[in-house]
Design a protein around this motif. Sequence first.
Motif, PDB file in Angstrom:
ATOM      1  N   PHE A 181      43.124  34.066  43.727  1.00  0.00           N
ATOM      2  CA  PHE A 181      41.687  33.983  43.458  1.00  0.00           C
ATOM      3  C   PHE A 181      41.193  35.281  42.806  1.00  0.00           C
ATOM      4  CE2 PHE A 181      37.289  33.419  45.707  1.00  0.00           C
ATOM      5  CZ  PHE A 181      36.698  33.187  44.471  1.00  0.00           C
ATOM      6  N   PHE A 214      39.073  27.438  45.300  1.00  0.00           N
ATOM      7  CA  PHE A 214      39.904  28.358  46.097  1.00  0.00           C
ATOM      8  C   PHE A 214      39.397  28.451  47.539  1.00  0.00           C
ATOM      9  CE2 PHE A 214      41.186  30.232  41.915  1.00  0.00           C
ATOM     10  CZ  PHE A 214      42.554  30.111  42.084  1.00  0.00           C
ATOM     11  N   LEU A 228      39.810  22.836  41.162  1.00  0.00           N
ATOM     12  CA  LEU A 228      40.701  23.722  40.420  1.00  0.00           C
ATOM     13  C   LEU A 228      41.071  23.163  39.054  1.00  0.00           C
ATOM     14  CD1 LEU A 228      43.055  24.929  43.304  1.00  0.00           C
ATOM     15  CD2 LEU A 228      41.235  26.214  42.188  1.00  0.00           C
ATOM     16  N   TYR A 246      42.505  35.638  39.330  1.00  0.00           N
ATOM     17  CA  TYR A 246      41.781  34.700  38.461  1.00  0.00           C
ATOM     18  C   TYR A 246      40.455  35.304  38.013  1.00  0.00           C
ATOM     19  CZ  TYR A 246      38.730  30.810  37.210  1.00  0.00           C
ATOM     20  OH  TYR A 246      37.824  29.997  36.564  1.00  0.00           O
ATOM     21  N   SER A 260      36.107  28.821  41.718  1.00  0.00           N
ATOM     22  CA  SER A 260      36.012  29.700  42.887  1.00  0.00           C
ATOM     23  C   SER A 260      35.788  28.890  44.161  1.00  0.00           C
ATOM     24  CB  SER A 260      34.864  30.706  42.703  1.00  0.00           C
ATOM     25  OG  SER A 260      35.107  31.545  41.580  1.00  0.00           O
ATOM     26  N   ILE A 315      46.456  32.714  48.603  1.00  0.00           N
ATOM     27  CA  ILE A 315      45.309  32.036  47.989  1.00  0.00           C
ATOM     28  C   ILE A 315      44.278  33.038  47.491  1.00  0.00           C
ATOM     29  CG2 ILE A 315      43.301  30.565  48.472  1.00  0.00           C
ATOM     30  CD1 ILE A 315      45.055  28.938  50.351  1.00  0.00           C
ATOM     31  N   PHE A 316      43.911  34.007  48.320  1.00  0.00           N
ATOM     32  CA  PHE A 316      42.870  34.956  47.904  1.00  0.00           C
ATOM     33  C   PHE A 316      43.387  35.959  46.882  1.00  0.00           C
ATOM     34  CE2 PHE A 316      40.814  33.318  51.717  1.00  0.00           C
ATOM     35  CZ  PHE A 316      39.496  33.238  51.308  1.00  0.00           C
TER      36      PHE A 316
END
Length: 714
Positions: free
Chosen positions: A476, A438, A332, A479, A435, A472-473
């Motif tokens: 993601f 994550f 990250l 992002y 990616s 988290i997703f």
Amino acid sequence: MKKFLVSLVFSLLSLSSIAQIYDPVDWKFSVRDIEGNEATLVITAHIEPGWHVYSQFIDEGGPIPTSFRFDPDDGYELKGTVSESPKAISAFDPNFNMQIAWHKTRVDFRQKVKLNEPVMTINGTLEFMTCNDTNCLPPEEVPFSIDIDASESFASSQSAPAANNTSSEAIVENKEIALDVDEKKQDTLESQLIAASRDSIAEDTLLAAANSRDVVARDMEAETTKSQGNEERSLWAIFIAGLVGGFAAFLMPCIYPMVPLTTSFFTKQSGSRSKGIWNAIVYGVSIIVIYVALGMVITLIFGASALNQAASSAWFNLAFFVIIVIFAISFLGAFEITLPSRFVNKIDNQSNRGGLIGIFFMAFTLALVSFSCTGPIIGYLLVEAVSKGSLLGPAVGMLGFSVALAIPFIIFALFPAFLKEMPKSGGWLNTIKVSLGFLELALAFKFLSNVDLAYHWGILDREIFLAIWIVIFAIFGFYLMGKIRLSEADQIKIISLPRLFVAMLVLTFTVYMVPGLWGAPLKGISAWLPPQPTQDFDLNKLTYGGFSSVESGGESAVEKKYADIFHAPHGLEAFYDYEEGLAYARKVGKPALIDFTGWSCVNCRKMEASVWPEPEVLKRLKEDYVLISLYVDDRTELDDYEKYISDFSGKKISRIGQKWSDMQASVYGTNSQPYYVIVDHDGNKLVPPQAFNLDVQNYVDFLQSGIEMFKKSK
């Protein structure tokens, strides 16, 4: 009349196949290899066909592992821990969401001891659990005593004839037969052959014994083949994971830009195209050798026993969680994991030697320089391989990784024109790196969940786990949409179509998980989640038998009245105590369904996962029955006044689980789980009980017949 008698006979036969007391494991205790003041205790389990005994190496939260307790005594000392042979069959069980290992037909457990006295008796207790494809038996404790006479060994450590005989016998006894044929059965069959030959009875006896031997051998060979097949499938899964990781590493910022430079070096500096291709192939093979060697080093460091322990150890899983989180944070962008520059420069200088050795060190330099990008991927692959408990896992994983990493270098050396078609390096490389960060961060919590379940911390319950994954997703997805930036490289003016589609996929997955916060089963990812009963907030649990959770200030009438009620799977509520369950059934005017089950019962979980969720079954369980789940492996101690000696088995009943197991055996004539009995308010059986059967319609008919019989009895 004749038809009636025939149907009656078949009914009795079918009932007898369900209700019976099973005793499928025969334990034998012996001592071998008495040399000097040392000996080996051998505890052998002979297991009936179709049944299996669980290995010692199973983490908490699954079936009960086999365990041994030796009574302390000044006359001996234990050396090491108990080993088991042959190697256990291992596979992932989605019902427990963990790796499980077991033995079939026969298993030898060995414990080495140092003797302080020449003649003595070693006492102890073993605990084991056994299941077959349809039944599980409650955990059982077996006391044992092993007599040892080492007088001759103590008197002289020289090779006396008796000692030689003992050693020879030990060698013969310890010799492993290729097909692991049960020695006891073999001896019995040989005795039959000799007796039949001596007495001249029997060609038929001879043929029957010989055929039996062939059957035993074929069964053992089939079992060995099955075990090898499971191992091969596990290794193939590790290899494929390595391939995926290798292709992902190829797209890292540390490796991708080096491909055209390295390929051009081989094609232009080698003097001829054929030599350049040869050098590129040597370069690719060197990459494979280096990474496979890394996997072999991991295997040598840990060893087979440590790998098996890692597969089931809570502390190993906790260490894996910490390691993967560190790798994820590195991806990250918080920091880079690099190797000491002095070591890297020293290896790089060796690449100037030229020839095959120089090319090998060029590949070694690539592995070291790119470690900041490949390290987290390699680390996760090795953790996954080690957690599978396979001896060859790390090497096979690194083989897949290195093959995927080496293939592009070789292909571009063979076809240089493809270099022009390669996308140019840019910010998209950093996007792939982030990616993966994550993804690693999300997957790390699976290892933490294993520890939480093993020690019953209750920290990472199902809804907490889902909440973490949803956050988290979601981050993601934002992002990928360009709404969140983690570095200067993340500045994008236009979102490409591939990036947009991946963002849509990630955000769709995020939305899919949201209903799980309220108890939705989420079958697509259920194998990764903590079990459903660990979820505290579940909409399916808020009503039961017509009582709403809004009553009594949010607490259901059932929960308020009966302290021993708990949440069962699929939003059901069940009573933990037989008497209180019957009392409540009498109060609401419903029949009771007694569910003889176990926390460690594999087949019970299969029924709950495959049959109970079906609408026709679940509706009847919720609306028409009071569920009484009696766990035969519950270790909670009974109060002193509740303890008793069973009239049925003669054993002392001191735990809740033993109480329910004794009740099942003495009242219903069986000791296997799952076992379902429909009773009226006085505990009288209404219809024939049911055991393990994944036929949904059969279970629906069973429940419906119980309802109809209950109405008639009223």
